[in-house]
Design an enzyme around this catalytic site. Structure first.
Site, mmCIF file in Angstrom:
data_model
loop_
_atom_site.group_PDB
_atom_site.id
_atom_site.type_symbol
_atom_site.label_atom_id
_atom_site.label_comp_id
_atom_site.label_asym_id
_atom_site.label_seq_id
_atom_site.Cartn_x
_atom_site.Cartn_y
_atom_site.Cartn_z
ATOM 1 N N GLU A 1 1.032 -1.059 -0.050
ATOM 2 C CA GLU A 1 0.015 0.053 0.151
ATOM 3 C C GLU A 1 0.833 1.258 0.034
ATOM 4 O O GLU A 1 2.180 1.298 0.322
ATOM 5 C CB GLU A 1 -0.911 0.078 1.164
ATOM 6 C CG GLU A 1 -0.293 -0.155 2.428
ATOM 7 C CD GLU A 1 -0.758 0.751 3.651
ATOM 8 O OE1 GLU A 1 -1.445 1.758 3.368
ATOM 9 O OE2 GLU A 1 -1.108 0.253 4.704
ATOM 10 N N LYS B 39 -3.202 -1.735 15.037
ATOM 11 C CA LYS B 39 -2.438 -0.602 15.554
ATOM 12 C C LYS B 39 -2.937 -0.056 16.706
ATOM 13 O O LYS B 39 -4.406 -0.344 17.213
ATOM 14 C CB LYS B 39 -2.797 0.924 14.868
ATOM 15 C CG LYS B 39 -1.890 0.952 13.359
ATOM 16 C CD LYS B 39 -2.132 2.701 13.063
ATOM 17 C CE LYS B 39 -2.166 2.322 11.612
ATOM 18 N NZ LYS B 39 -3.343 1.823 11.040
HETATM 19 N N1 PSU Z 1 -0.220 1.092 8.817
HETATM 20 C C1 PSU Z 1 0.500 2.062 8.990
HETATM 21 N N2 PSU Z 1 0.566 3.486 8.764
HETATM 22 C C2 PSU Z 1 -0.516 3.779 8.079
HETATM 23 C C3 PSU Z 1 -1.486 2.967 7.903
HETATM 24 C C4 PSU Z 1 -1.428 1.464 8.173
HETATM 25 O O1 PSU Z 1 1.884 1.650 9.567
HETATM 26 O O2 PSU Z 1 -0.566 5.053 7.883
HETATM 27 C C5 PSU Z 1 -2.829 3.274 7.113
HETATM 28 C C6 PSU Z 1 -3.228 2.258 6.356
HETATM 29 O O3 PSU Z 1 -3.324 2.738 4.891
HETATM 30 C C7 PSU Z 1 -4.571 1.989 6.826
HETATM 31 C C8 PSU Z 1 -5.242 3.519 7.284
HETATM 32 O O4 PSU Z 1 -5.549 1.476 5.601
HETATM 33 O O5 PSU Z 1 -4.027 3.759 7.917
HETATM 34 C C9 PSU Z 1 -6.280 3.284 8.076
HETATM 35 O O6 PSU Z 1 -6.866 4.548 7.974
HETATM 36 P P1 PSU Z 1 -8.303 4.880 8.711
HETATM 37 O O7 PSU Z 1 -8.262 4.727 10.026
HETATM 38 O O8 PSU Z 1 -8.674 6.529 8.369
HETATM 39 O O9 PSU Z 1 -9.412 4.224 8.175
#
Ligand code: PSU
Ligand code: MN
Length: 299
Positions: free
Chosen positions: A23, A157
């Site tokens: 990604e 996370k």
């Molecule tokens: N993992 C990381 N750093 C990130 C993300 C994931 O180490 O920045 C990103 C991924 O792209 C994930 C997104 O899909 O955060 C999720 O964002 P949200 O909570 O707005 O859905």
């Protein structure tokens, strides 16, 4: 869906060779420049060293790209015009001819359409802490429930509500397995306290489970929770207070929606003097290594 493939990915797909999707939000919004660029190159090299074509997914000038050329990776790493797009925002990004990094949900959607079976990320999005007030649940979870691919992540996370994220994945029908562990990891830390997921010990077993899921007609993902290596982890007791204060600060400053995850990650990097960034990079590369190994068994 119109997709622009890099030469390398196009060749691999034509020849039925293994490809691993990667990604770009982790690059554009997850890490600061120039460490993010260094990370992106390292991730791609790790794939190539294992004989797997790296397919970093992004949107450039409103075009979906699967596999990026060098100048495109640079653009994603440092151009402030690069926005963060999830799956539901694809049409908007394309019609407005924007540059965009794509989240886990959008990467899964695009990679699956491209015929790629395996995807490695850092950590998935999930149910945020305080969901009872905000209803903030990442689109990543609905994508995991509706797209049949293998996704390798270091758990969820630690900024999230991990218990509720696991419950949501049950509801959405996501198969969750732990790589060499039965405890769901929490990104910077190997442990989360949530035990009882199935343990799998080899890339081959993971590929077999996915194959059986497909043959059973499941249309949800297989999430492989791969704990950060011990040498790179920040133990939960060291990072918990930092995460809690980052979450309160976000609330005080009215940070919500798609800005929340990048805000929290940056705040944690600041409060740990960069230690969390090193961990983030290490765990994501660890996932790429396992993802590449799985790609060799599942294509
Ligand atoms: N993992 C990381 N750093 C990130 C993300 C994931 O180490 O920045 C990103 C991924 O792209 C994930 C997104 O899909 O955060 C999720 O964002 P949200 O909570 O707005 O859905
Ligand atoms: Mn959200």
């Amino acid at each position: 869906m119109k997709i622009n493939y890099s030469q390398e990915v196009q060749t691999a797909l034509n020849d039925c060779k293994p490809v691993l999707a990667l990604e770009s939000t982790i690059i554009a919004q997850g890490m600061p420049y120039p460490k993010n660029l260094e990370f992106a190159h390292q991730a791609e090299s790790l794939c190539r060293n294992q004989g797997v074509a790296p397919a970093t997914v992004a949107i450039i000038n409103g075009q979906i790209c699967v596999g990026l050329e060098k100048n495109q990776i640079e653009l994603i790493s440092k151009d402030p015009l690069v926005k963060k797009f999830s799956r539901r925002e694809l049409g908007f990004a394309l019609s407005m001819k924007l540059h965009g990094a794509v989240t886990v949900s959008a990467t899964m959607h695009i990679a699956h359409n491209a015929g790629i079976r395996v995807f490695a990320t850092g950590g998935i999005g999930g149910v945020h802490r305080g969901v009872e007030n905000t209803l903030d649940i990442s689109e990543d979870l609905s994508a995991l429930g509706s797209i049949p691919m293998i996704v390798v992540s270091a758990g969820a996370k630690a900024i999230l509500d991990i218990g509720r994220t696991l419950e949501y994945m049950e509801t959405a029908g996501v198969t969750v397995v732990g790589y060499k562990t039965n405890e769901f990891p929490s990104f910077y830390s190997r442990r989360s306290g949530f035990q009882g997921i199935y343990q799998v010990d080899s890339a081959e077993t993971i590929a077999n489970i996915h194959q059986e899921n497909l043959e059973c007609g499941l249309d949800s993902a297989l999430l492989v929770a791969n704990p950060i290596q011990e040498k790179d982890e920040i133990p939960a007791q060291d990072i918990d207070a930092i995460i809690t204060s980052a979450c309160s600060k976000a609330l005080e400053n009215n940070i919500s929606g798609k800005k929340l995850t990048p805000y929290l990650l940056a705040e944690i990097v600041r409060k740990t003097d960069g230690r969390s960034l090193d961990s983030n990079r290490a765990l994501a590369l660890n996932n790429v290594t396992l993802g590449a190994e799985i790609s060799l068994k599942a294509y």
